[in-house]
Design an enzyme around this catalytic site. Structure first.
Site, PDB file in Angstrom:
ATOM      1  CG  ASP A  67      -0.263  -0.461   2.504  1.00  0.00           C
ATOM      2  OD1 ASP A  67       0.985  -0.397   2.573  1.00  0.00           O
ATOM      3  OD2 ASP A  67      -0.964  -0.880   3.437  1.00  0.00           O
ATOM      4  CG  ASP A 136      -8.334  -1.368  12.147  1.00  0.00           C
ATOM      5  OD1 ASP A 136      -7.398  -2.112  11.777  1.00  0.00           O
ATOM      6  OD2 ASP A 136      -8.702  -0.379  11.481  1.00  0.00           O
ATOM      7  CG  HIS A 138      -5.575  -2.505   9.125  1.00  0.00           C
ATOM      8  ND1 HIS A 138      -5.666  -1.140   9.333  1.00  0.00           N
ATOM      9  CD2 HIS A 138      -4.283  -2.792   9.379  1.00  0.00           C
ATOM     10  CE1 HIS A 138      -4.491  -0.654   9.678  1.00  0.00           C
ATOM     11  NE2 HIS A 138      -3.631  -1.631   9.722  1.00  0.00           N
ATOM     12  CD  GLU A 143      -8.315   0.877   8.168  1.00  0.00           C
ATOM     13  OE1 GLU A 143      -8.199  -0.142   8.879  1.00  0.00           O
ATOM     14  OE2 GLU A 143      -7.683   1.928   8.415  1.00  0.00           O
TER      15      GLU A 143
HETATM   16  P1  PGA Z   1       2.635  -1.456  12.691  1.00  0.00           P
HETATM   17  O1  PGA Z   1       1.430  -1.420  11.646  1.00  0.00           O
HETATM   18  O2  PGA Z   1       3.590  -2.533  12.188  1.00  0.00           O
HETATM   19  O3  PGA Z   1       3.260  -0.103  12.604  1.00  0.00           O
HETATM   20  O4  PGA Z   1       2.079  -1.802  14.006  1.00  0.00           O
HETATM   21  C1  PGA Z   1       0.827  -2.613  11.246  1.00  0.00           C
HETATM   22  C2  PGA Z   1      -0.355  -2.338  10.346  1.00  0.00           C
HETATM   23  O5  PGA Z   1      -1.060  -1.323  10.531  1.00  0.00           O
HETATM   24  O6  PGA Z   1      -0.605  -3.153   9.454  1.00  0.00           O
END
Ligand code: PGA
Length: 265
Positions: A67, A136, A138, A143
């Site tokens: 992404d 959350d 995702h 999301e």
């Molecule tokens: P993080 O993000 O590795 O910074 O915890 C993970 C994500 O949002 O997929």
């Protein structure tokens, strides 16, 4: 789903890098799906070390990132292209022409998303997709509520994700509201998924992903439908799993099998 629990974040990174390095050695032209965020950073450092100390060769590896934030140029310090450049690409011998990150400044996002999907297909699909997980639930920026069949497209970030990522931008207001992200359906087509999670803040999302129902409200739970998923967790991220003892027993048996295989040569 294979659930591996390691003692701490450093051990998670070493284990993840070992899986990726084994694939790169076995299949030097492999296609890696890569992720950004705090979690995979240690894995990239370990892969860079393996390149430096053991000559792990990325010269023919192809990569596709999950992404990118909409509106950020590749030179923006918070863009995911910049993150990949600084955290990984510039430390190994990957060919820049083989690295792909969605373009956050595409003029026509629908056309760009379709082209991204086509490029993945033209390279033969993703062999191993590295994933983090949001608080959350995702994967990538899919999301809660994202279709489990979704393809690469634009997605609006939830308030939870905006708050989680504010630490990189200095304030919530500075976090872009939109991202272009591979879909859940895109991710499910990769041959293997390697999901990493570190820290207590991920414990509930991991519980929901591994032991909850498959639901678009926790898009990582769609991985239950995939035939080859490995989760590497630290103790705090694994702390809410009801069947933790069973997963540990399975891994012990797996380690014994591997040791017996090595002894046989
Ligand atoms: P993080 O993000 O590795 O910074 O915890 C993970 C994500 O949002 O997929």
């Amino acid at each position: 789903m294979r659930v591996i629990v390691e003692s701490d974040a450093a051990a998670v990174s070493r284990r993840a890098a070992k899986f990726i390095a084994a694939l790169v050695r076995r299949q030097p032209t492999c296609v890696l799906g890569l992720a950004t965020g705090g979690t995979p950073q240690g894995t990239y450092q370990e892969l860079a070390r393996l390149h430096r100390d053991e000559g792990l060769d990325f010269s023919r590896v192809v990569s596709f990132n999950l992404d990118e934030y909409v509106g950020l140029a590749p030179t923006h310090p918070q863009s995911y292209r910049y993150f990949m450049q600084e955290s990984f690409f510039r430390h190994v011998n990957i060919d820049a022409r083989n690295t792909h990150v969605p373009d956050g400044r595409a003029l026509d996002f629908e056309a760009h998303a379709q082209q991204y999907e086509r490029q993945i297909a033209e390279r033969g699909g993703i062999d191993l997709q590295l994933l983090g997980i949001g608080t959350d639930g995702h994967i990538a920026f899919n999301e809660p509520g994202s279709s489990l069949g979704s393809r690469t497209r634009l997605k609006m970030l939830t308030p939870e994700t905006l708050a989680d990522n504010a630490r990189f931008f200095g304030s919530i207001e500075a976090v872009p509201r939109l991202a272009v992200t591979m879909g859940v359906g895109t991710i499910l087509e990769s041959r293997q998924c390697l999901l990493l999670a570190v820290g207590e803040s991920k414990a509930q999302a991991i519980r929901d992903t591994v032991e909850g129902p498959v639901t678009a409200q926790v898009t990582a739970s769609a991985l239950q439908l995939h035939r080859d998923v490995i989760m590497v967790l630290d103790e705090p991220a694994a702390s809410k799993l009801a069947r933790l003892g069973y997963y540990r027993e399975v891994e012990k048996a797996q380690a014994e099998l591997e040791a017996a295989g090595r002894a046989r040569g």
